[in-house]
Design an enzyme around this catalytic site. Sequence first.
Site, mmCIF file in Angstrom:
data_model
loop_
_atom_site.group_PDB
_atom_site.id
_atom_site.type_symbol
_atom_site.label_atom_id
_atom_site.label_comp_id
_atom_site.label_asym_id
_atom_site.label_seq_id
_atom_site.Cartn_x
_atom_site.Cartn_y
_atom_site.Cartn_z
ATOM 1 N N HIS A 69 6.796 5.191 5.860
ATOM 2 C CA HIS A 69 7.549 6.446 5.965
ATOM 3 C C HIS A 69 6.579 7.614 5.913
ATOM 4 C CE1 HIS A 69 8.072 7.714 1.455
ATOM 5 N NE2 HIS A 69 6.933 7.104 1.641
ATOM 6 N N CYS B 174 1.465 12.905 1.635
ATOM 7 C CA CYS B 174 2.635 12.090 1.986
ATOM 8 C C CYS B 174 3.321 12.552 3.269
ATOM 9 C CB CYS B 174 3.633 12.065 0.825
ATOM 10 S SG CYS B 174 2.978 11.211 -0.621
ATOM 11 N N HIS C 92 10.015 -3.908 6.505
ATOM 12 C CA HIS C 92 9.046 -3.782 7.601
ATOM 13 C C HIS C 92 9.556 -2.849 8.700
ATOM 14 C CE1 HIS C 92 7.277 -7.152 5.466
ATOM 15 N NE2 HIS C 92 6.142 -6.775 6.017
ATOM 16 N N GLU D 128 4.383 1.477 -8.907
ATOM 17 C CA GLU D 128 4.590 0.986 -10.272
ATOM 18 C C GLU D 128 5.047 2.078 -11.221
ATOM 19 O OE1 GLU D 128 1.357 -0.901 -12.558
ATOM 20 O OE2 GLU D 128 1.239 -2.275 -10.853
#
Length: 127
Positions: free
Chosen positions: A26, A37, A82, A120
């Site tokens: 993305h 990002c 995916h 995480e």
Amino acid sequence: MTGKSGRKTYLMMTIIGKSYHFSAAHHLTGVSPDHPCRRVHGHNYRVEISIKGVVDPSTGMILDFFDMDRIIKPLIKKHLDHRDLNDVLENPTAENLAHWFLENLSSELHIASITVWETEKCWAKCQ
């Protein structure tokens, strides 16, 4: 309902949950052009789906975990695993992805919460 000991037990709301994993790419559209990002990148996502209900005395369960899989796994495989999440959501943040799960599962499951982990340490939860 009477328990095995002969004492009266009460029906209480119970929550169960199961985790699912998928990998997807993305890019975030709501961040500045120089934000890292903003570029296409990927994550190994973890999603925890929690449902609520009263335990059925005949089965001892709210819902069989196999039935959760029957509903959730095909949704993940068809739309997310995916894939480029920007084909699913305009701005696929963890928050928007959690709400996407809620919208797509609430007609079949009594959702207590949905938590989406991008990493995480980074997650979003909707209830």
